[in-house]
Design a protein around this motif. Structure first.
Motif, PDB file in Angstrom:
ATOM      1  N   LEU A 534       1.283   3.206 -11.085  1.00  0.00           N
ATOM      2  CA  LEU A 534      -0.163   3.287 -10.913  1.00  0.00           C
ATOM      3  C   LEU A 534      -0.799   2.080 -11.584  1.00  0.00           C
ATOM      4  N   ASP A 535      -1.102   1.070 -10.779  1.00  0.00           N
ATOM      5  CA  ASP A 535      -1.700  -0.157 -11.298  1.00  0.00           C
ATOM      6  C   ASP A 535      -2.735  -0.642 -10.297  1.00  0.00           C
ATOM      7  N   LEU A 536      -3.302  -1.808 -10.568  1.00  0.00           N
ATOM      8  CA  LEU A 536      -4.344  -2.334  -9.695  1.00  0.00           C
ATOM      9  C   LEU A 536      -3.836  -2.623  -8.281  1.00  0.00           C
ATOM     10  N   ALA A 537      -2.586  -3.054  -8.167  1.00  0.00           N
ATOM     11  CA  ALA A 537      -2.036  -3.318  -6.825  1.00  0.00           C
ATOM     12  C   ALA A 537      -1.988  -2.032  -6.013  1.00  0.00           C
ATOM     13  N   ALA A 538      -1.522  -0.929  -6.635  1.00  0.00           N
ATOM     14  CA  ALA A 538      -1.475   0.354  -5.942  1.00  0.00           C
ATOM     15  C   ALA A 538      -2.877   0.865  -5.638  1.00  0.00           C
ATOM     16  N   ALA A 539      -3.802   0.678  -6.595  1.00  0.00           N
ATOM     17  CA  ALA A 539      -5.181   1.127  -6.385  1.00  0.00           C
ATOM     18  C   ALA A 539      -5.826   0.384  -5.216  1.00  0.00           C
ATOM     19  N   ARG A 540      -5.557  -0.915  -5.101  1.00  0.00           N
ATOM     20  CA  ARG A 540      -6.106  -1.690  -3.979  1.00  0.00           C
ATOM     21  C   ARG A 540      -5.550  -1.173  -2.652  1.00  0.00           C
ATOM     22  N   ALA A 541      -4.273  -0.805  -2.609  1.00  0.00           N
ATOM     23  CA  ALA A 541      -3.683  -0.265  -1.386  1.00  0.00           C
ATOM     24  C   ALA A 541      -4.305   1.080  -1.032  1.00  0.00           C
ATOM     25  N   VAL A 542      -4.589   1.913  -2.044  1.00  0.00           N
ATOM     26  CA  VAL A 542      -5.225   3.215  -1.789  1.00  0.00           C
ATOM     27  C   VAL A 542      -6.634   3.012  -1.248  1.00  0.00           C
ATOM     28  N   GLN A 543      -7.360   2.059  -1.842  1.00  0.00           N
ATOM     29  CA  GLN A 543      -8.723   1.796  -1.367  1.00  0.00           C
ATOM     30  C   GLN A 543      -8.726   1.359   0.088  1.00  0.00           C
ATOM     31  N   TYR A 544      -7.779   0.488   0.459  1.00  0.00           N
ATOM     32  CA  TYR A 544      -7.690   0.039   1.848  1.00  0.00           C
ATOM     33  C   TYR A 544      -7.306   1.198   2.774  1.00  0.00           C
ATOM     34  N   ALA A 545      -6.426   2.072   2.298  1.00  0.00           N
ATOM     35  CA  ALA A 545      -6.011   3.219   3.114  1.00  0.00           C
ATOM     36  C   ALA A 545      -7.206   4.109   3.460  1.00  0.00           C
ATOM     37  N   ARG A 546      -8.156   4.248   2.536  1.00  0.00           N
ATOM     38  CA  ARG A 546      -9.325   5.099   2.790  1.00  0.00           C
ATOM     39  C   ARG A 546     -10.190   4.557   3.916  1.00  0.00           C
ATOM     40  N   THR A 547     -10.161   3.212   4.130  1.00  0.00           N
ATOM     41  CA  THR A 547     -10.982   2.632   5.191  1.00  0.00           C
ATOM     42  C   THR A 547     -10.433   2.928   6.575  1.00  0.00           C
ATOM     43  N   LEU A 548      -9.191   3.413   6.658  1.00  0.00           N
ATOM     44  CA  LEU A 548      -8.566   3.667   7.959  1.00  0.00           C
ATOM     45  C   LEU A 548      -8.957   5.021   8.547  1.00  0.00           C
ATOM     46  N   HIS A 549      -9.538   5.900   7.721  1.00  0.00           N
ATOM     47  CA  HIS A 549      -9.978   7.225   8.161  1.00  0.00           C
ATOM     48  C   HIS A 549      -8.888   7.976   8.930  1.00  0.00           C
ATOM     49  N   PRO A 550      -7.721   8.183   8.307  1.00  0.00           N
ATOM     50  CA  PRO A 550      -6.623   8.847   9.019  1.00  0.00           C
ATOM     51  C   PRO A 550      -6.785  10.366   9.049  1.00  0.00           C
ATOM     52  N   SER A 551      -5.932  10.999   9.842  1.00  0.00           N
ATOM     53  CA  SER A 551      -5.902  12.464   9.848  1.00  0.00           C
ATOM     54  C   SER A 551      -5.347  12.988   8.534  1.00  0.00           C
ATOM     55  N   ASP A 552      -4.404  12.252   7.973  1.00  0.00           N
ATOM     56  CA  ASP A 552      -3.768  12.677   6.718  1.00  0.00           C
ATOM     57  C   ASP A 552      -3.469  11.431   5.902  1.00  0.00           C
ATOM     58  N   LEU A 553      -3.926  11.431   4.651  1.00  0.00           N
ATOM     59  CA  LEU A 553      -3.691  10.309   3.757  1.00  0.00           C
ATOM     60  C   LEU A 553      -3.073  10.827   2.474  1.00  0.00           C
ATOM     61  N   ARG A 554      -1.943  10.243   2.101  1.00  0.00           N
ATOM     62  CA  ARG A 554      -1.323  10.651   0.842  1.00  0.00           C
ATOM     63  C   ARG A 554      -0.506   9.487   0.270  1.00  0.00           C
ATOM     64  N   ALA A 555      -0.411   9.513  -1.054  1.00  0.00           N
ATOM     65  CA  ALA A 555       0.442   8.550  -1.739  1.00  0.00           C
ATOM     66  C   ALA A 555       1.829   9.148  -1.884  1.00  0.00           C
ATOM     67  N   VAL A 556       2.851   8.290  -1.838  1.00  0.00           N
ATOM     68  CA  VAL A 556       4.229   8.751  -1.903  1.00  0.00           C
ATOM     69  C   VAL A 556       4.960   7.972  -2.988  1.00  0.00           C
ATOM     70  N   HIS A 557       5.646   8.710  -3.874  1.00  0.00           N
ATOM     71  CA  HIS A 557       6.470   8.090  -4.907  1.00  0.00           C
ATOM     72  C   HIS A 557       7.886   8.638  -4.800  1.00  0.00           C
ATOM     73  N   PHE A 558       8.874   7.743  -4.770  1.00  0.00           N
ATOM     74  CA  PHE A 558      10.269   8.148  -4.693  1.00  0.00           C
ATOM     75  C   PHE A 558      10.820   8.244  -6.109  1.00  0.00           C
ATOM     76  N   ALA A 559      11.179   9.483  -6.476  1.00  0.00           N
ATOM     77  CA  ALA A 559      11.515   9.790  -7.874  1.00  0.00           C
ATOM     78  C   ALA A 559      12.950   9.396  -8.186  1.00  0.00           C
ATOM     79  N   VAL A 560      13.174   8.117  -8.424  1.00  0.00           N
ATOM     80  CA  VAL A 560      14.492   7.649  -8.870  1.00  0.00           C
ATOM     81  C   VAL A 560      14.691   8.030 -10.333  1.00  0.00           C
ATOM     82  N   ASP A 561      13.626   7.922 -11.129  1.00  0.00           N
ATOM     83  CA  ASP A 561      13.643   8.286 -12.542  1.00  0.00           C
ATOM     84  C   ASP A 561      12.703   9.481 -12.726  1.00  0.00           C
ATOM     85  N   PRO A 562      13.220  10.698 -12.932  1.00  0.00           N
ATOM     86  CA  PRO A 562      12.360  11.894 -13.044  1.00  0.00           C
ATOM     87  C   PRO A 562      11.299  11.771 -14.142  1.00  0.00           C
ATOM     88  N   HIS A 563      11.662  11.163 -15.264  1.00  0.00           N
ATOM     89  CA  HIS A 563      10.703  11.031 -16.355  1.00  0.00           C
ATOM     90  C   HIS A 563       9.528  10.142 -15.941  1.00  0.00           C
TER      91      HIS A 563
END
Length: 790
Positions: A534-563
């Protein structure tokens, strides 16, 4: 009748569009270090419209395109003698002039033949175009590849011979022939990267300096010959080639094989004839007439210099040195000029001129190789990067490729002319043969006025070229010509494979274009933002995603390290991020790419969903920054993009730009204009809202004004250059929209009911008149009156 003018508060008026600014309203990123360095080294970039001004007049064109041909006179006589003296001894000097005359007959027919080629193909003659038009694409590849390989050899032979001339004058440089040759290649490549006109200026003086030196050498030499003061050179000095013994008979003991080998070695003298026909577009108008005139001048100069040197060598009995230095031309100069102070000055001037013309003979290849390679690339037989004009309107990639290839060849052969000559000339005579045969077929097919004369000239030229080509291939096969004989078909095969690849790609991309563009939009659109931290690069991608007005918008994280995944989830919940859910996907085997593809595939399973994946793309500075971070995103993008209806977009975030959070940019619009008042005496006091005083400049309907001064509902006249054109599909209502700029601003002009307007294209200068209106949020003139400007 009373007229009332109602004032309206300008703050309540809708904002009307003004002219587009001449400069972007937002700050642009600075030029890269590489571009700034290129601009510093090569000069400012040239605009495409400057191409016309890069054309060459006849004197400059002679220097650019004839240096290879003219330089051949400096070593052709020596190459003939090298194959004679060891077999027939001093009898070689009785044979060198007849062989020279035979080669000049071939030269004369080639000059006449290429005059026909230039006339028939004024836009771009040359072997490639002529063969393609008359025999088809594959024979054209043979002609083109043969010529391209010979251009590489021309550069290598020329700089090696020029280096030999330099070493002949400065013996202390003898240990460094390779280094000097490489430096010459780099210097010539640099001159050509600066542009055609620039290279012409750089290289014109050395060419004419050599011609003047040859005039002096031949003039003084012939004068001494006629007055009986021309003496023989020593035949038994240390380092000279071994002298054989002359025999009896018409050929003085020289067999046909020996004569053919000498003839084929001297054949290098007639190379470079095709250069002008390949470069016709580089001449000033009328191109074909200037090119034909320059071709005749080039052939005449070569004939006089080649024959004159052979006569002097024959009369003086100049024997070549086994090591190649000193050269025959330098020995002729030494003994013609004598040992006086003036003689020494003339000798060193001759050596300087010879070195310069030999080195700059490579410039002919640098002028023609990139152009010929661009023809191949345009037909999809070479990489398409070779079709692009670079910073200074030259084919930069072709120049760089030629320079690298020539350097490799010079290093491999040790910059030895005698090692390069056997590879030389076979390619160019192959292209000569195909080109002249193609012209003969052209005359038979077209039957233009005087076609029989052209058929005779080109037919004889084709036969002579074929004979010389066969002689060279046979006599030099075991001395290195086999390399070219094998290399040309191999390269043709490889280029054919490349062409097949390009054609298959073009065919795949051209299939069902309307169907793909108008395919039904799927019912759902899911946008997934892949988040690692969760950094500025990810935040910028989320902001751009909101402009697309999709049916479903979600962030995805692949849990390689559970902690780490738990910490990310906690931070996400704490910040809220506008209610966008974070999905944690288990990835126990740490195969991120597989997990990403599986996640996307799950959303695609219903067949009614389009998935867009956004990847935060952190742009690191320098090689060091890129080495410190992995390239996993590239692998994810590659694999996901192979799924139907799955799309991957990278959202860039640049470090060190000085803008951590994007700032909102406000572009000032033109002041709103009030409703049109009714006619009446009160009009004298009416001013635009939004200010206390009228505009400084009010456009006049018939007087050109700066675009920056035009406002909504003004009747104005402006002049400028077409900056862009909007093309509409044939199914749409006919409409042509162009943007005109004059340096102060830009305005649109819309022609309804028309898809094109004769004379209007990108770069055209024109004047338009009409009323400025609001057209889809932009200031525009509908169906203007227009005048094309020069």
């Amino acid at each position: 009748m009373t007229t009332t003018i109602r004032r309206v508060d300008s703050d309540r008026q809708p904002r009307r569009p003004g002219p587009l600014p001449s400069e972007p309203a937002i700050p642009l990123p600075p030029d890269s270090v590489g571009y700034r360095l290129k601009r510093k080294v090569l000069g400012p970039p040239l605009n495409t419209e400057d191409l016309e001004h890069e054309r060459l007049g006849k004197p400059t064109a002679l220097a650019v395109f004839a240096s290879d041909n003219l330089s051949s006179s400096a070593y052709a006589t020596e190459e003939i003698l090298r194959h004679l003296v060891t077999y027939v001894g001093l009898a070689a000097f009785a044979l060198v002039v007849p062989i020279t005359v035979a080669l000049l007959v071939v030269l004369a027919f080639l000059i006449l033949s290429y005059r026909e080629t230039i006339k028939a193909y004024p836009t771009a003659g040359g072997a490639y175009m002529v063969t393609r038009d008359n025999f088809g694409i594959m024979p054209a590849q043979v002609a083109g590849v043969a010529l391209l390989t010979d251009y590489v050899l021309t550069v290598s032979v020329s700089v090696a011979a020029g280096t030999a001339a330099l070493i002949s004058a400065v013996g202390s440089l003898r240990p460094y022939p390779v280094e000097i040759s490489v430096a010459f290649i780099v210097l010539i490549a640099y001159g050509n990267l600066r542009g055609v006109k620039e290279s012409g200026r750089i290289f014109a003086t050395p060419t004419y300096f050599f011609v003047l030196n040859m005039v002096a050498l031949l003039g003084i030499g012939m004068f001494k010959l006629l007055t009986g003061n021309l003496h023989h050179a020593p035949q038994h000095a240390e380092g000279l080639m071994h002298l054989g013994s002359a025999g009896d008979g018409l050929l003085l003991g020289a067999g046909a094989w020996i004569l053919l080998r000498a003839f084929s070695s001297g054949g290098a003298a007639v190379t470079g004839v095709e250069a002008i026909s390949n470069g016709v577009p580089a001449f000033r108008k009328p191109e074909w007439k200037n090119a034909r005139f320059t071709l005749v001048i080039m052939g005449s100069l070569l004939g006089v210099m080649f024959l004159g040197l052979s006569i002097l060598a024959a009369k003086m009995h100049v024997v070549p040195y086994a090591e190649g230095t000193p050269t025959v031309i330098s020995e002729i100069g030494r003994y013609v000029y004598g040992d006086s102070l003036g003689g020494h000055a003339l000798f060193y001037a001759l050596q300087a001129g010879t070195m310069l013309i030999l080195v700059l003979a490579a410039n002919t290849s640098f002028a023609d190789f990139p152009r010929l390679a661009s023809f191949h690339a345009g037909d999809n037989f070479m990489p398409r990067q070779l079709t692009k004009r670079g910073h200074r309107l030259v084919f930069s990639n072709g120049i760089i490729f030629l320079a690298i290839s020539s350097i490799v060849l010079v290093v491999i052969t040790g910059a030895k002319v005698d090692r390069l000559i056997p590879l030389y000339a076979i390619g160019v005579f192959t292209s000569f043969t195909l080109s002249q045969a193609g012209m003969a077929k052209h005359h038979i097919r077209e039957r233009e006025p005087h076609w029989r004369k052209g058929l005779f000239v080109n037919g004889v030229g084709a036969v002579l070229s074929l004979i010389v080509d066969i002689i060279i291939a046979i006599t030099k096969f075991t001395h290195g010509a086999w390399v070219i004989v094998l290399l040309v078909p191999i390269l043709v095969f490889l280029l054919s494979r490349l062409n097949h690849q390009y054609e298959e790609e073009a065919k795949a991309l051209a299939t069902d274009i309307p169907l793909a563009a108008t395919a039904p939009v799927l019912r759902r659109h899911v946008v997934l933002v892949f988040v690692d931290t969760l950094d500025l690069a990810a935040a910028r991608a989320v902001q751009y995603a909101r402009t697309l007005h999709p049916s479903d918008l979600r962030a995805v994280h692949f849990a390689v390290d559970p902690h780490h995944a738990e910490e990310l989830a906690a931070s996400w919940r704490e910040l809220g991020l506008d209610g966008i859910p974070l999905e944690l996907v288990a990835c126990p085997d740490r195969r991120l790419t597989k997990a990403a593809v599986t996640t996307v595939a799950a959303d695609l399973a219903d067949g009614e969903t389009e998935v867009s994946v956004l990847l935060p793309d952190r742009k690191y500075h320098g090689i060091w920054g890129r080495l410190l971070h992995d390239r996993t995103a590239e692998a994810i993008e590659r694999d996901i993009s192979q799924l139907a209806h799955a799309n991957v977009t990278t959202v860039p975030f640049h470090f060190g730009t000085g803008h951590v959070v994007p700032e909102k940019v406000v572009v000032a619009a033109a002041p709103a204009a009030p409703a049109a008042p009714t006619a009446g005496p009160g009009l004298r006091n009416w001013i635009e809202p939004g200010g206390s005083s009228p505009r400084t400049v009010v456009p006049q309907p018939d007087v050109p004004t700066a675009i920056a001064n035009v406002r909504w509902r003004d009747r104005a006249c402006v002049e400028g250059q077409v900056q862009s054109m909007r093309v509409r599909a044939l199914a749409d209502l006919p409409s042509l929209e162009i943007v005109i700029a004059d340096g102060t601003g830009a305005i649109s002009a819309v022609f309804h009911g028309r898809r094109a307007v004769a004379g209007i294209e990108l770069g055209t200068r024109l004047q338009i008149k009409g009323t400025a209106i609001d057209h889809h949020g932009r200031l525009a003139v509908l169906n203007p009156a227009y005048t094309l400007l020069g």
